[in-house]
Design an enzyme around this catalytic site. Structure first.
Site, mmCIF file in Angstrom:
data_model
loop_
_atom_site.group_PDB
_atom_site.id
_atom_site.type_symbol
_atom_site.label_atom_id
_atom_site.label_comp_id
_atom_site.label_asym_id
_atom_site.label_seq_id
_atom_site.Cartn_x
_atom_site.Cartn_y
_atom_site.Cartn_z
ATOM 1 N N CYS A 33 0.805 -1.232 0.000
ATOM 2 C CA CYS A 33 0.000 0.000 0.000
ATOM 3 C C CYS A 33 0.831 1.272 0.000
ATOM 4 O O CYS A 33 0.292 2.366 -0.163
ATOM 5 C CB CYS A 33 -0.948 0.009 1.200
ATOM 6 S SG CYS A 33 -0.052 0.110 2.752
ATOM 7 N N CYS A 102 -0.996 -4.812 7.842
ATOM 8 C CA CYS A 102 -0.653 -3.460 8.312
ATOM 9 C C CYS A 102 0.163 -3.518 9.597
ATOM 10 O O CYS A 102 0.986 -2.634 9.856
ATOM 11 C CB CYS A 102 -1.926 -2.656 8.556
ATOM 12 S SG CYS A 102 -3.073 -2.695 7.167
HETATM 13 FE FE1 FES Z 1 -1.391 0.479 4.407
HETATM 14 FE FE2 FES Z 1 -2.821 -0.473 6.410
HETATM 15 S S1 FES Z 1 -3.503 -0.092 4.406
HETATM 16 S S2 FES Z 1 -0.736 -0.037 6.399
#
Ligand code: FES
Length: 123
Positions: A33, A102
């Site tokens: 992400c 995450c």
């Molecule tokens: Fe990137 Fe949670 S969506 S750390």
């Protein structure tokens, strides 16, 4: 989606920022992400005297970083390195399955900070 404990650590994160005294930093960016966590350490006699973080990420990443700093403070570097993603998630009372990745950021950033300390403090 998140339990009370996770929301508490997200809304009132512990140990945010940088310690006044610091002698190591670890930075990790998530490949999936792009979110990033910084962990700053103040290590004295092999013990984490102070630890703070900055996380540019989602609620789960912030809550995980906050929890990790509480778990790592006062530990030796060896003990802190053993803090697993699973134990962070357990201490938080669980995370949604799709948010487990995450919580990896926090632990990886701590390990990077420990490596940074060791690399710069060879006898
Ligand atoms: Fe990137 Fe949670 S969506 S750390």
């Amino acid at each position: 989606m998140y339990n009370e404990k996770v929301l508490d650590h997200f809304n009132n994160p512990r140990n945010v920022g940088e310690p006044e005294e610091q002698n190591a930093v670890g930075v990790v960016q998530s490949e999936s992400c792009g979110d990033t966590t910084y962990i700053y350490l103040d290590v004295e006699d092999g013990i984490i005297k102070d630890i703070k973080f900055r996380t540019f990420g989602c609620a789960a990443a912030i809550a995980s970083s906050s929890m990790l700093t509480e778990m790592a403070k006062g530990k030796t570097l060896e003990e802190a390195r053993k803090i697993s993603t699973e134990s962070i998630v357990n201490e938080l009372g669980g995370l949604p399955e799709q948010k487990i990745h995450c919580s990896v950021l926090a632990g990886d950033a701590l390990k990077a900070a420990i490596d940074d300390y060791i690399a710069n403090h060879k006898e």
